[in-house]
Design an enzyme around this catalytic site. Structure first.
Site, PDB file in Angstrom:
ATOM      1  CE  LYS A 290       4.144  13.465   5.087  1.00 29.63           C
ATOM      2  NZ  LYS A 290       4.033  13.057   3.583  1.00 29.63           N
ATOM      3  NE  ARG A 299       9.211  21.633  13.634  1.00 29.67           N
ATOM      4  CZ  ARG A 299       9.851  22.222  12.419  1.00 29.67           C
ATOM      5  NH1 ARG A 299      10.775  21.127  11.665  1.00 29.67           N
ATOM      6  NH2 ARG A 299      10.526  23.043  12.587  1.00 29.67           N
ATOM      7  CG  ASP A 301       0.674  17.042   8.716  1.00 29.17           C
ATOM      8  OD1 ASP A 301       0.342  17.203   8.042  1.00 29.17           O
ATOM      9  OD2 ASP A 301       0.014  15.793   8.187  1.00 29.17           O
ATOM     10  CG  ASP A 360       2.020  10.924   3.017  1.00 25.15           C
ATOM     11  OD1 ASP A 360       2.002  10.930   4.408  1.00 25.15           O
ATOM     12  OD2 ASP A 360       2.404  11.210   2.742  1.00 25.15           O
ATOM     13  CD  GLU A 362      -1.836  11.383   7.278  1.00 28.81           C
ATOM     14  OE1 GLU A 362      -1.508  12.407   8.266  1.00 28.81           O
ATOM     15  OE2 GLU A 362      -0.449  11.219   6.683  1.00 28.81           O
ATOM     16  NE  ARG A 364      -6.960  12.520   1.268  1.00 21.62           N
ATOM     17  CZ  ARG A 364      -6.614  12.354   0.322  1.00 21.62           C
ATOM     18  NH1 ARG A 364      -7.198  11.909  -0.318  1.00 21.62           N
ATOM     19  NH2 ARG A 364      -5.502  13.885   0.677  1.00 21.62           N
TER      20      ARG A 364
END
Length: 515
Positions: A290, A299, A301, A360, A362, A364
């Site tokens: 990213k 943080r 996520d 990125d 990730e 799913r």
């Protein structure tokens, strides 16, 4: 009238007006009171709530007189602070509740009256907190639960790591018999604040292991109804969760598969509600790194896991008569020599292969394995929550959580809950148009990004998840757009929002009480 006018030394007619009495120099600012004031319909003036009117009567109309001489009618969300009005409450905050006719608004998809109460009470409590008041009594304003939510949510601020902290304020109900509603609102607010605490904390303080330990600690008081399993990497490998493992292997932090069982219904034959939350405790993007600007926000996520776990803690505190299972795959997404590479192919628990064209995307991947595992419990419904796509933020912003579902019944339950909480949801499409974009993969059964990656990103992500769902009632909540709050929600400070924890709790409560 004249002595009262002399008592007003200063009147600053701004959003938060303050009025100082001559006795302020001797004022002990440790106790305060929040009272509600409505706008009079069709005229310039104020109408007091029942509790405020009783208090005003005991003071021979002093509050009404102060409101009249201190400026124009108190508008929705605005406050005025009065000092020295009552010996038991040296500091009183009058808060604007808007019009008495406010109710459920079809255009806004929420109960405007409840939202006005949350906003007003929050504003009053914050003003008193800024004055270093440590104990506040709050007018129930005709809806003690909403008042409590406003107080608890408005007073929260993450300052755990600061030397100078905000004054800690305790709030209790004033002038109302609806103590049950107040206590329910406290638990709803504290649940959302738990999610905010987890999301706001730095990633080096909330690792997958610490996250799991924190939830276990929060559920400890309800041990007779709750079982907590913190599944280690060996268990994840044994259960062939290859998609989840492929994300976690780039980090030095070990993954944890957190499994919570809340048994609130004595009838164990009833199928449980299954909640799944994305738990990426820090998302660098992996090899598909990213941009550095704003990466610190990643943080949070694990917001899906935070809201799901917090809602189960709240359900346990409320003793909801329902069985809920919560699943949270927890790991970091980091770049390293072991990390997923664009073009790698991994295998999910159900045997489907996935081409990872963007590391990125990730969330799913870890949810795919969690959803497969969720089906083993034969749930009545599965609801997963995830800060899944930036495209969701582009589509709806922070106005509402995007909901993708294969069930009209489930949508109605979620929507009804969101009208009550004011933490709204909005239904999004699950067309085959999007499914074709993720099943058209060069090397595997699925691709983790859509064929046209910049188009309908939230929709293709949802379509990807649906490939791991076979139950009749499933909903995917993309909460990326509601992850943070700037100034959109007046009763939340700037920072991580903890949304939509209260909507998940209200949804579970609705299922519990329908029998």
């Amino acid at each position: 009238m004249l002595p009262m006018r002399r008592a007003i030394l200063t009147a600053v007619r701004t959003k938060h007006c303050r009025f100082f009495s001559a006795s302020q120099s001797n004022w002990n600012a440790r106790k305060g009171l929040v009272l509600g004031v409505y706008e009079k319909e069709g005229e310039d003036g104020s109408h007091l709530t029942e509790a405020a009117a009783r208090w005003d009567k005991a003071l021979s109309g002093k509050l009404s007189e102060l409101l009249k001489i201190s400026g124009p009618a108190l508008k929705k969300g605005r406050t005025r602070i009065f000092y020295g009005v009552h010996q038991d409450f040296p500091c009183v905050a009058a808060v604007g509740l808007g019009k008495t006719t406010a109710s459920v608004c079809g255009a806004e998809n929420w109960d405007t009256c409840k939202e006005n109460i949350r906003e007003a009470v929050s504003a009053g409590c914050r003003q008193l907190q800024d004055l270093e008041v440590s104990h506040v009594e709050v007018d129930g304003c005709g809806d003690a639960q909403s008042a409590a939510e406003g107080a608890v949510l408005g007073l929260f601020q993450y300052d755990e790591l600061k030397s100078k902290k905000k004054t800690k304020v305790t709030a209790q109900l004033h002038g109302s018999t609806d103590l049950a509603g107040w206590e329910k609102g406290i638990l709803y607010g504290e649940g959302q604040n738990l999610a905010r605490l987890l999301m706001e904390a730095p990633a080096n303080h909330i690792t997958p292991t610490v996250f799991a330990d924190t939830i276990e600690e929060k559920l400890a008081p309800y041990a007779e109804r709750v079982t907590v399993h913190k599944r280690p990497q060996a268990w994840i490998e044994e259960h062939q969760m290859g998609a989840f493992l492929s994300v976690s292997k780039g980090s030095e932090e070990p993954p944890v598969f957190l499994e919570l069982h809340y048994n609130g219904c004595p009838d164990r034959t009833k199928a449980p509600l299954l909640l799944v939350g994305k738990g990426i405790t820090f998302d660098s993007g992996g090899i598909s790194l990213k941009p550095s600007s704003g990466m610190d926000a990643m943080r949070a996520d694990m917001g899906g896991a935070a809201t799901v776990c917090a809602s189960i803690v709240t359900a346990a505190a409320l003793k909801l008569p329902i069985n809920i299972i919560g699943l949270a795959p927890l790991c970091e997404n980091m770049p390293s020599g072991k990390a997923n590479k664009p073009g790698d192919v991994v295998r999910a628990q159900n045997g489907k292969t996935i081409q990872v064209d963007n590391t990125d995307a990730e969330g799913r991947l870890i949810l795919a394995d969690a959803l497969c595992y969720a089906h083993t419990f034969k749930p009545s419904a599965i609801v997963n929550a995830a800060t899944l796509t930036g495209a969701m933020d582009v589509a709806l912003g922070s106005a509402a959580t995007g909901v993708f579902t294969n069930s009209d019944w489930l949508w109605e339950k979620l929507y009804t809950a969101s009208v009550v909480t004011g933490d709204r949801v909005w239904r999004m499409p699950l067309f085959q148009h999007y499914t074709r974009q993720v099943t058209d993969s060069q090397l595997a059964d699925l691709n983790n990004i859509g064929k046209y990656s910049r188009s309908g990103g939230a929709c293709t992500a949802a379509a990807f998840l649906r490939e791991f769902v076979t139950v009749t009632h499933w909903a995917h909540l993309d909460i990326a757009g509601v992850m943070t709050n700037k100034d959109e929600i007046p009763y939340l400070r700037k920072g991580m929002s903890g949304r939509p924890t209260r909507t998940l709790v209200e949804f579970a409560a609705g299922l519990a009480h329908q029998g």
